[in-house]
Design a protein around this motif. Structure first.
Motif, PDB file in Angstrom:
ATOM      1  N   ALA A 105       3.820   7.403   5.473  1.00  0.00           N
ATOM      2  CA  ALA A 105       4.332   8.515   6.273  1.00  0.00           C
ATOM      3  C   ALA A 105       3.789   9.865   5.826  1.00  0.00           C
ATOM      4  O   ALA A 105       3.533  10.739   6.646  1.00  0.00           O
ATOM      5  N   PHE A 106       3.619  10.061   4.517  1.00  0.00           N
ATOM      6  CA  PHE A 106       3.158  11.356   4.027  1.00  0.00           C
ATOM      7  C   PHE A 106       2.456  11.178   2.689  1.00  0.00           C
ATOM      8  O   PHE A 106       2.581  10.136   2.035  1.00  0.00           O
ATOM      9  N   VAL A 107       1.709  12.205   2.293  1.00  0.00           N
ATOM     10  CA  VAL A 107       0.950  12.162   1.044  1.00  0.00           C
ATOM     11  C   VAL A 107       1.114  13.491   0.314  1.00  0.00           C
ATOM     12  O   VAL A 107       1.603  14.473   0.874  1.00  0.00           O
ATOM     13  N   SER A 108       0.677  13.504  -0.953  1.00  0.00           N
ATOM     14  CA  SER A 108       0.752  14.719  -1.757  1.00  0.00           C
ATOM     15  C   SER A 108      -0.282  14.635  -2.870  1.00  0.00           C
ATOM     16  O   SER A 108      -0.279  13.673  -3.638  1.00  0.00           O
ATOM     17  N   PRO A 109      -1.183  15.614  -2.975  1.00  0.00           N
ATOM     18  CA  PRO A 109      -2.204  15.567  -4.023  1.00  0.00           C
ATOM     19  C   PRO A 109      -1.627  15.806  -5.415  1.00  0.00           C
ATOM     20  O   PRO A 109      -0.593  16.457  -5.580  1.00  0.00           O
ATOM     21  N   ILE A 110      -2.325  15.287  -6.415  1.00  0.00           N
ATOM     22  CA  ILE A 110      -2.042  15.612  -7.809  1.00  0.00           C
ATOM     23  C   ILE A 110      -2.595  17.008  -8.089  1.00  0.00           C
ATOM     24  O   ILE A 110      -3.739  17.316  -7.756  1.00  0.00           O
ATOM     25  N   VAL A 111      -1.780  17.865  -8.695  1.00  0.00           N
ATOM     26  CA  VAL A 111      -2.197  19.226  -9.034  1.00  0.00           C
ATOM     27  C   VAL A 111      -1.682  19.559 -10.432  1.00  0.00           C
ATOM     28  O   VAL A 111      -0.865  18.832 -11.000  1.00  0.00           O
ATOM     29  N   LEU A 112      -2.143  20.678 -10.972  1.00  0.00           N
ATOM     30  CA  LEU A 112      -1.677  21.147 -12.275  1.00  0.00           C
ATOM     31  C   LEU A 112      -0.925  22.457 -12.063  1.00  0.00           C
ATOM     32  O   LEU A 112      -1.495  23.441 -11.578  1.00  0.00           O
ATOM     33  N   ALA A 113       0.353  22.448 -12.390  1.00  0.00           N
ATOM     34  CA  ALA A 113       1.181  23.644 -12.239  1.00  0.00           C
ATOM     35  C   ALA A 113       1.162  24.429 -13.546  1.00  0.00           C
ATOM     36  O   ALA A 113       1.298  23.856 -14.632  1.00  0.00           O
ATOM     37  N   THR A 114       0.995  25.744 -13.440  1.00  0.00           N
ATOM     38  CA  THR A 114       0.940  26.571 -14.638  1.00  0.00           C
ATOM     39  C   THR A 114       1.514  27.949 -14.338  1.00  0.00           C
ATOM     40  O   THR A 114       2.159  28.158 -13.304  1.00  0.00           O
ATOM     41  N   TYR A 115       1.275  28.878 -15.246  1.00  0.00           N
ATOM     42  CA  TYR A 115       1.782  30.244 -15.132  1.00  0.00           C
ATOM     43  C   TYR A 115       0.593  31.199 -15.080  1.00  0.00           C
ATOM     44  O   TYR A 115      -0.502  30.886 -15.559  1.00  0.00           O
ATOM     45  N   ARG A 116       0.820  32.366 -14.490  1.00  0.00           N
ATOM     46  CA  ARG A 116      -0.302  33.263 -14.219  1.00  0.00           C
ATOM     47  C   ARG A 116      -1.114  33.592 -15.468  1.00  0.00           C
ATOM     48  O   ARG A 116      -2.350  33.622 -15.421  1.00  0.00           O
ATOM     49  N   SER A 182       4.338  13.083 -17.569  1.00  0.00           N
ATOM     50  CA  SER A 182       5.446  12.229 -17.989  1.00  0.00           C
ATOM     51  C   SER A 182       4.874  10.988 -18.666  1.00  0.00           C
ATOM     52  O   SER A 182       3.660  10.879 -18.875  1.00  0.00           O
ATOM     53  N   ASN A 183       5.728  10.040 -18.969  1.00  0.00           N
ATOM     54  CA  ASN A 183       5.314   8.831 -19.677  1.00  0.00           C
ATOM     55  C   ASN A 183       4.247   8.078 -18.893  1.00  0.00           C
ATOM     56  O   ASN A 183       4.473   7.649 -17.763  1.00  0.00           O
ATOM     57  N   ILE A 184       3.103   7.909 -19.500  1.00  0.00           N
ATOM     58  CA  ILE A 184       1.978   7.283 -18.817  1.00  0.00           C
ATOM     59  C   ILE A 184       2.244   5.816 -18.498  1.00  0.00           C
ATOM     60  O   ILE A 184       1.623   5.236 -17.603  1.00  0.00           O
ATOM     61  N   CYS A 185       3.169   5.203 -19.220  1.00  0.00           N
ATOM     62  CA  CYS A 185       3.503   3.796 -18.982  1.00  0.00           C
ATOM     63  C   CYS A 185       4.422   3.620 -17.778  1.00  0.00           C
ATOM     64  O   CYS A 185       4.619   2.496 -17.313  1.00  0.00           O
ATOM     65  N   GLU A 186       5.010   4.715 -17.293  1.00  0.00           N
ATOM     66  CA  GLU A 186       6.019   4.605 -16.242  1.00  0.00           C
ATOM     67  C   GLU A 186       5.674   5.357 -14.967  1.00  0.00           C
ATOM     68  O   GLU A 186       5.964   4.886 -13.870  1.00  0.00           O
ATOM     69  N   ALA A 187       5.091   6.553 -15.101  1.00  0.00           N
ATOM     70  CA  ALA A 187       4.971   7.459 -13.959  1.00  0.00           C
ATOM     71  C   ALA A 187       3.623   7.335 -13.261  1.00  0.00           C
ATOM     72  O   ALA A 187       2.573   7.317 -13.911  1.00  0.00           O
ATOM     73  N   ASN A 188       3.658   7.297 -11.928  1.00  0.00           N
ATOM     74  CA  ASN A 188       2.428   7.203 -11.150  1.00  0.00           C
ATOM     75  C   ASN A 188       1.532   8.411 -11.362  1.00  0.00           C
ATOM     76  O   ASN A 188       0.312   8.284 -11.496  1.00  0.00           O
ATOM     77  N   HIS A 189       2.130   9.619 -11.389  1.00  0.00           N
ATOM     78  CA  HIS A 189       1.278  10.799 -11.511  1.00  0.00           C
ATOM     79  C   HIS A 189       0.541  10.807 -12.846  1.00  0.00           C
ATOM     80  O   HIS A 189      -0.593  11.281 -12.939  1.00  0.00           O
ATOM     81  N   ALA A 190       1.173  10.243 -13.893  1.00  0.00           N
ATOM     82  CA  ALA A 190       0.510  10.180 -15.194  1.00  0.00           C
ATOM     83  C   ALA A 190      -0.637   9.178 -15.169  1.00  0.00           C
ATOM     84  O   ALA A 190      -1.730   9.442 -15.683  1.00  0.00           O
ATOM     85  N   GLY A 191      -0.404   8.014 -14.554  1.00  0.00           N
ATOM     86  CA  GLY A 191      -1.470   7.025 -14.434  1.00  0.00           C
ATOM     87  C   GLY A 191      -2.605   7.510 -13.559  1.00  0.00           C
ATOM     88  O   GLY A 191      -3.781   7.239 -13.825  1.00  0.00           O
ATOM     89  N   THR A 192      -2.261   8.257 -12.505  1.00  0.00           N
ATOM     90  CA  THR A 192      -3.286   8.809 -11.628  1.00  0.00           C
ATOM     91  C   THR A 192      -4.108   9.867 -12.355  1.00  0.00           C
ATOM     92  O   THR A 192      -5.336   9.929 -12.216  1.00  0.00           O
ATOM     93  N   VAL A 251       1.237  18.249 -15.036  1.00  0.00           N
ATOM     94  CA  VAL A 251       0.689  17.504 -13.903  1.00  0.00           C
ATOM     95  C   VAL A 251       1.846  17.161 -12.964  1.00  0.00           C
ATOM     96  O   VAL A 251       2.815  16.515 -13.373  1.00  0.00           O
ATOM     97  N   VAL A 252       1.751  17.613 -11.711  1.00  0.00           N
ATOM     98  CA  VAL A 252       2.826  17.410 -10.739  1.00  0.00           C
ATOM     99  C   VAL A 252       2.205  17.051  -9.390  1.00  0.00           C
ATOM    100  O   VAL A 252       0.988  16.909  -9.261  1.00  0.00           O
ATOM    101  N   TYR A 253       3.064  16.933  -8.383  1.00  0.00           N
ATOM    102  CA  TYR A 253       2.599  16.740  -7.011  1.00  0.00           C
ATOM    103  C   TYR A 253       2.660  18.071  -6.270  1.00  0.00           C
ATOM    104  O   TYR A 253       3.568  18.876  -6.483  1.00  0.00           O
TER     105      TYR A 253
END
Length: 383
Positions: A105-116, A182-192, A251-253
């Protein structure tokens, strides 16, 4: 005529025709295992839309890999955050001749969130450049393109923020430059993210056999493991004032950031100009797949893929909704952001599109880099 609703046992809804829908009166409760997209089902507007269709959802939150490697007894659907976990589930169900039907139904890219301060420090060093779109403030861009190869080189070389001039932006940080997951053994965004780093470090090439996967895993492990993999809810850490000191790059969506900016704009009248996004120059678009495990669960999957109200709400929560051809489009989402007073990032065709290794090789690399237990065989689920 205006339909009136009165609370009955804490749960009711109105159908599209104005009829009162009481608990247990045509309402089914679906049990689901969900990863990072749980906020979609926790949204009150989504819940109201589903109740119009006689559906109530009860979710169990866990990481995508855990969703795929634990049992499905009693569940009507699974909703991991990315394709690798979805493929694990479908392959397992197929091997056991168990019910499984996928919906997208929908998608979301992997991005890196930070501060200015951190984005501008990377910009000072030639690693980031503004990614201006419609309505952007040239002096305070919200979006940047990050040179992934050079960023990984900095991290692998042990460089610290103090080594590249963070003090110029009135910030002190002597920690190593890292993007935390997050934990690379559990989270999709970490594995991606692992797959993305592996792709870049392997000269924009996907490992194609065990030897190559093992070699690349050894190469990238020091960088990824040294993050500490501390938090299961990285974005909540990013939102709070203490986040800047705890994890300056996470690393977030993409949808999480857009949803945050929409909430901030509604609350304060303007976007948060201090929290910004880094779009990796090498990108991978995550494709969450809803997997019905029972015919009842398939009813919800059909709605997610076709109901205009649900698709509209997904966009309002920051997702890129699939068009009629099944392709992700950012046009409607960016237009919505602009209507909300949120600058949208510029689209670009210059970025390299990363490809993940095959599922067995990706699992092999995740297990190696994260020192993870091997995937469990999920017990068969009756349906």
């Amino acid at each position: 005529m205006t339909a009136l609703a009165f609370p009955v046992a804490g749960l009711l809804a109105l159908t599209a025709g104005g009829h009162l829908l009481l608990p247990f009166d045509g309402v089914i409760t679906l049990e689901g295992k969900i990863a990072s997209k749980s906020e979609f089902f926790e949204d009150e507007k989504v819940q109201r839309i589903l109740m119009k269709h006689g559906i109530r959802v009860h979710i169990t939150r866990m990481g995508s890999r855990d969703i795929a490697t634990t049992g499905f007894d009693g569940y009507d659907f699974a909703f991991p955050s990315g394709q690798p976990a979805a493929d694990m589930i479908k392959n397992d169900r197929k091997s056991k001749d168990a019910y499984a039907k996928g919906h997208s139904a929908f998608v979301s890219p992997i991005v890196l969130a930070t501060y200015r301060e951190y984005a501008e420090t990377l910009r000072d060093n030639g690693l980031a450049r503004p990614r201006q779109g419609v309505g952007a403030d040239e002096n305070s861009p919200l979006y940047y393109t990050l040179n992934m190869k050079r960023f990984i080189e900095l991290s692998a070389g042990g460089k610290k923020w103090s080594d590249i001039g963070i003090e110029k932006h009135r910030t002190t940080n002597g920690n190593r430059i890292l993007a935390q997951t997050s934990n690379i053994c559990e989270a999709n965004h970490a594995g991606t993210y692992l797959g993305l780093v592996a792709f870049v470090e392997n000269r924009n090439t996907v490992p194609t056999d065990n030897a190559a996967a093992d070699r690349v895993a050894r190469m990238i492990k020091p960088t990824l493991v040294s993050q500490g993999l501390p938090s299961e809810e990285m974005f909540k850490t990013y939102e709070v004032p203490e986040g800047k000191g705890l994890a300056p790059i996470v690393v977030v969506y993409e949808h999480q950031y857009f949803a945050y900016q929409i909430r901030h704009r509604q609350r304060t009248g303007k976007p948060d100009s201090q929290r910004v996004l880094l779009y990796p120059s090498t990108q991978f678009l995550t494709e969450p797949e809803y997997i019905a495990l029972t015919p009842k669960g398939d009813r919800l999957g059909e709605l997610l893929a076709s109901d205009e109200q649900l698709q509209r709400r997904a966009m309002e929560l920051g997702f890129r909704v699939l068009d009629t051809s099944g392709k992700a489009t950012s046009t409607e989402l960016y237009r919505f952001l602009e209507d909300q007073g949120i600058p949208a990032p510029a689209s670009t065709a210059e970025d390299t599109k990363a490809t993940l290794p095959s599922l067995p090789l990706l699992e092999r690399m995740i297990t190696s880099v994260g020192d993870c237990p091997p995937p469990k065989q999920t017990p068969e689920t009756s349906s």
